[in-house]
Design an enzyme around this catalytic site. Sequence first.
Site, PDB file in Angstrom:
ATOM      1  N   LYS A  13      40.050  40.992  48.111  1.00 39.93           N
ATOM      2  CA  LYS A  13      38.782  41.693  47.868  1.00 39.93           C
ATOM      3  C   LYS A  13      37.958  41.031  46.770  1.00 39.93           C
ATOM      4  CE  LYS A  13      40.312  45.831  47.009  1.00 39.93           C
ATOM      5  NZ  LYS A  13      41.748  45.495  47.120  1.00 39.93           N
ATOM      6  N   ARG A  88      37.910  54.878  44.782  1.00 37.95           N
ATOM      7  CA  ARG A  88      39.337  54.641  44.983  1.00 37.95           C
ATOM      8  C   ARG A  88      40.022  55.822  45.668  1.00 37.95           C
ATOM      9  NH1 ARG A  88      42.467  50.713  42.565  1.00 37.95           N
ATOM     10  NH2 ARG A  88      40.763  50.180  41.164  1.00 37.95           N
ATOM     11  N   ARG A 127      53.346  34.668  44.121  1.00 38.65           N
ATOM     12  CA  ARG A 127      52.482  34.110  43.071  1.00 38.65           C
ATOM     13  C   ARG A 127      53.320  33.701  41.851  1.00 38.65           C
ATOM     14  NH1 ARG A 127      47.356  37.607  43.010  1.00 38.65           N
ATOM     15  NH2 ARG A 127      48.740  39.148  42.099  1.00 38.65           N
ATOM     16  N   ARG A 161      55.093  37.345  37.378  1.00 40.60           N
ATOM     17  CA  ARG A 161      54.776  38.509  36.556  1.00 40.60           C
ATOM     18  C   ARG A 161      55.486  39.740  37.118  1.00 40.60           C
ATOM     19  NH1 ARG A 161      48.438  39.218  36.294  1.00 40.60           N
ATOM     20  NH2 ARG A 161      48.925  39.678  38.460  1.00 40.60           N
ATOM     21  N   ARG A 172      52.575  49.701  44.767  1.00 43.85           N
ATOM     22  CA  ARG A 172      51.105  49.660  44.759  1.00 43.85           C
ATOM     23  C   ARG A 172      50.549  49.928  46.158  1.00 43.85           C
ATOM     24  NH1 ARG A 172      49.671  43.993  42.388  1.00 43.85           N
ATOM     25  NH2 ARG A 172      47.534  44.691  42.790  1.00 43.85           N
TER      26      ARG A 172
END
Length: 216
Positions: A13, A88, A127, A161, A172
């Site tokens: 996004k 949201r 990542r 992370r 999430r």
Amino acid sequence: MRIVLVGPPGAGKGTQAAYLAENLSIPHISTGDLFRANISQGTPLGRQAKEFMDAGRLVPDEVTIGMAEDRMQQEDASGGFLLDGFPRNIGQAEALDRYLGTHELKLDAVLDLEVPEEEVVKRIAGRRICRTDSSHVFHAEYAPPEADGVCDKCGGELYQREDDSEATVRKRLAVYHSETEPIIDYYKAQGLVTTISGLGAAAEVTQRAMSALGRG
């Protein structure tokens, strides 16, 4: 144009919002930027948000809504805007509708960026960030370093992370499905939603989005 961009974490996004805002000559209004700006400037809303964040609590909707409304009233947004991360949830979507109605404005489109859940997990969990310079970002599969665990650019150690772990990503996604995804049906009832695939090169996704907006 006044556009809402929605999609799961890892759908791209932020990247698409930046490209679309530039192509459409409208400001990109992201929730993250709103929070950072208000907190750094010490605005009343920023101070409220910081108190909640420092206490490890969620920032109430009314604070987020207040920040978004302040930003939408700024001069550069008079001709339109692209909202990224707001609304949201249903409550925020209803507040946005009230704000727009009060100012005799309306949304032009809601773009639903669709990416399969397993692809989202793969994108985020793969990542790897450089400990020496966090702007150096790699991906275990899509953009691997030449030497495993070592940054190509400075030789720093690469790490995952905590926020990028598979377990955290799935949490999430669960929050997205329960809180944010319902706004897609909310806007479908208003005939505003176009779903586009978020798979492929960023430029391809942008072209799909521009075509969906009648600007392709």
